[in-house]
Scaffold this motif. Structure first.
Motif, PDB file in Angstrom:
ATOM      1  N   CYS A 163       0.815  -1.219   0.000  1.00  0.00           N
ATOM      2  CA  CYS A 163       0.000   0.000   0.000  1.00  0.00           C
ATOM      3  C   CYS A 163       0.848   1.268   0.000  1.00  0.00           C
ATOM      4  CB  CYS A 163      -0.974  -0.016   1.174  1.00  0.00           C
ATOM      5  SG  CYS A 163      -2.269  -1.248   0.961  1.00  0.00           S
ATOM      6  N   LEU A 164       2.163   1.133   0.179  1.00  0.00           N
ATOM      7  CA  LEU A 164       3.047   2.288  -0.012  1.00  0.00           C
ATOM      8  C   LEU A 164       2.920   2.816  -1.439  1.00  0.00           C
ATOM      9  CD1 LEU A 164       6.361   1.255   1.786  1.00  0.00           C
ATOM     10  CD2 LEU A 164       4.972   3.267   2.288  1.00  0.00           C
ATOM     11  N   LEU A 165       2.559   1.936  -2.366  1.00  0.00           N
ATOM     12  CA  LEU A 165       2.424   2.315  -3.769  1.00  0.00           C
ATOM     13  C   LEU A 165       1.050   2.884  -4.099  1.00  0.00           C
ATOM     14  CD1 LEU A 165       4.248  -0.765  -5.321  1.00  0.00           C
ATOM     15  CD2 LEU A 165       5.190   1.497  -4.807  1.00  0.00           C
ATOM     16  N   VAL A 218      -3.672   1.005   5.969  1.00  0.00           N
ATOM     17  CA  VAL A 218      -3.957   2.443   6.074  1.00  0.00           C
ATOM     18  C   VAL A 218      -2.684   3.206   6.440  1.00  0.00           C
ATOM     19  CG1 VAL A 218      -5.229   4.188   7.390  1.00  0.00           C
ATOM     20  CG2 VAL A 218      -6.410   2.146   6.562  1.00  0.00           C
ATOM     21  N   PHE A 219      -1.889   2.653   7.339  1.00  0.00           N
ATOM     22  CA  PHE A 219      -0.629   3.286   7.737  1.00  0.00           C
ATOM     23  C   PHE A 219       0.290   3.463   6.527  1.00  0.00           C
ATOM     24  CE2 PHE A 219       3.809   2.676   9.138  1.00  0.00           C
ATOM     25  CZ  PHE A 219       3.952   3.811   9.918  1.00  0.00           C
ATOM     26  N   TYR A 220       0.475   2.414   5.741  1.00  0.00           N
ATOM     27  CA  TYR A 220       1.350   2.502   4.573  1.00  0.00           C
ATOM     28  C   TYR A 220       0.751   3.391   3.487  1.00  0.00           C
ATOM     29  CZ  TYR A 220       4.475  -0.934   6.567  1.00  0.00           C
ATOM     30  OH  TYR A 220       5.362  -1.584   7.379  1.00  0.00           O
ATOM     31  N   MET A 221      -0.576   3.377   3.343  1.00  0.00           N
ATOM     32  CA  MET A 221      -1.221   4.307   2.407  1.00  0.00           C
ATOM     33  C   MET A 221      -0.890   5.740   2.791  1.00  0.00           C
ATOM     34  SD  MET A 221      -5.123   3.070   1.886  1.00  0.00           S
ATOM     35  CE  MET A 221      -5.462   1.384   2.244  1.00  0.00           C
ATOM     36  N   ALA A 222      -1.027   6.042   4.074  1.00  0.00           N
ATOM     37  CA  ALA A 222      -0.790   7.408   4.558  1.00  0.00           C
ATOM     38  C   ALA A 222       0.649   7.838   4.290  1.00  0.00           C
ATOM     39  CB  ALA A 222      -1.115   7.511   6.045  1.00  0.00           C
ATOM     40  N   ILE A 223       1.607   6.950   4.516  1.00  0.00           N
ATOM     41  CA  ILE A 223       3.010   7.281   4.263  1.00  0.00           C
ATOM     42  C   ILE A 223       3.225   7.594   2.773  1.00  0.00           C
ATOM     43  CG2 ILE A 223       5.367   6.356   4.186  1.00  0.00           C
ATOM     44  CD1 ILE A 223       4.698   4.810   6.740  1.00  0.00           C
ATOM     45  N   GLY A 224       2.732   6.735   1.916  1.00  0.00           N
ATOM     46  CA  GLY A 224       2.902   6.937   0.478  1.00  0.00           C
ATOM     47  C   GLY A 224       2.226   8.204  -0.012  1.00  0.00           C
ATOM     48  N   PHE A 276       1.349  10.887   1.792  1.00  0.00           N
ATOM     49  CA  PHE A 276       2.012  12.045   2.375  1.00  0.00           C
ATOM     50  C   PHE A 276       3.270  12.381   1.587  1.00  0.00           C
ATOM     51  CE2 PHE A 276       5.236  13.742   5.284  1.00  0.00           C
ATOM     52  CZ  PHE A 276       4.608  14.901   5.714  1.00  0.00           C
ATOM     53  N   ALA A 277       4.075  11.360   1.292  1.00  0.00           N
ATOM     54  CA  ALA A 277       5.315  11.584   0.542  1.00  0.00           C
ATOM     55  C   ALA A 277       5.021  12.160  -0.847  1.00  0.00           C
ATOM     56  CB  ALA A 277       6.103  10.284   0.432  1.00  0.00           C
ATOM     57  N   ARG A 278       3.972  11.669  -1.491  1.00  0.00           N
ATOM     58  CA  ARG A 278       3.611  12.191  -2.807  1.00  0.00           C
ATOM     59  C   ARG A 278       3.212  13.646  -2.723  1.00  0.00           C
ATOM     60  NH1 ARG A 278      -1.801  10.315  -5.088  1.00  0.00           N
ATOM     61  NH2 ARG A 278      -2.521  11.951  -3.738  1.00  0.00           N
ATOM     62  N   TYR A 279       2.347  13.992  -1.770  1.00  0.00           N
ATOM     63  CA  TYR A 279       1.891  15.378  -1.664  1.00  0.00           C
ATOM     64  C   TYR A 279       3.041  16.327  -1.340  1.00  0.00           C
ATOM     65  CZ  TYR A 279      -3.076  14.304  -2.028  1.00  0.00           C
ATOM     66  OH  TYR A 279      -4.310  13.918  -2.478  1.00  0.00           O
TER      67      TYR A 279
END
Length: 156
Positions: free
Chosen positions: A105-107, A132-138, A140-143
């Motif tokens: 989900c980092l992707l 959800v945690f890995y989604m949020a990291i990915g 956040f990094a994109r934004y």
């Protein structure tokens, strides 16, 4: 028409409306609806540069919650997916996702494949909170990356 559009955009960029508009755009763009939230974020920050971190936080939260909705949609989509269960491509992608687990989900930030990836994670019943945690990291990094690039590396 142009005056009406300009006044609408000015209204939506006001701090009391801008963040809520950004939240909705980020949420909707994380679902399977093909809409991007980056123009909303960029526009808000061009008009209100002092709102950088609150805007990043709101966009990340909205986009992550949209990804969580995708996860739940995938969780309930077993019957539809059974139709494609024997596809060679389907089996290969599922094997890859099962090996990576919630870290896949980092992707979720990737265009075109990120949102369906969240749905597939739900369909595979990968653990909800780690996803959800890995989604949020990915997300956040994109934004942060895109916004810094647009505002400071390639301004106007």
């Amino acid at each position: 028409m142009q005056a009406w559009l300009d006044s609408l955009l000015a209204l939506l960029a006001l701090p009391q409306f801008g963040l809520s508009t950004l939240f909705i755009a980020a949420f909707v763009s994380a679902t399977l609806v093909p809409v991007g939230s980056e123009p909303f974020l960029f526009g808000l920050l061009k008009l209100n540069p002092d709102m950088f971190w609150p805007a990043i936080a709101v966009a990340t939260i909205g986009n992550t919650l949209g990804g969580a909705v995708d996860w739940w949609l995938g969780y309930g989509a077993h019957k539809v997916a059974d139709k494609y269960a024997n596809s060679k491509h389907h089996v290969r992608v599922l094997g890859w996702l099962e090996r990576l687990g919630p870290k896949a989900c980092l992707l979720s930030w990737l265009p075109l494949v990120g949102d369906p990836l969240c749905a597939v994670a739900g369909w595979l019943k990968l653990s909800f909170w780690p996803c959800v945690f890995y989604m949020a990291i990915g997300k956040f990094a994109r934004y942060v990356t895109m916004t810094v690039a647009l505002l400071y590396i390639w301004p106007d």
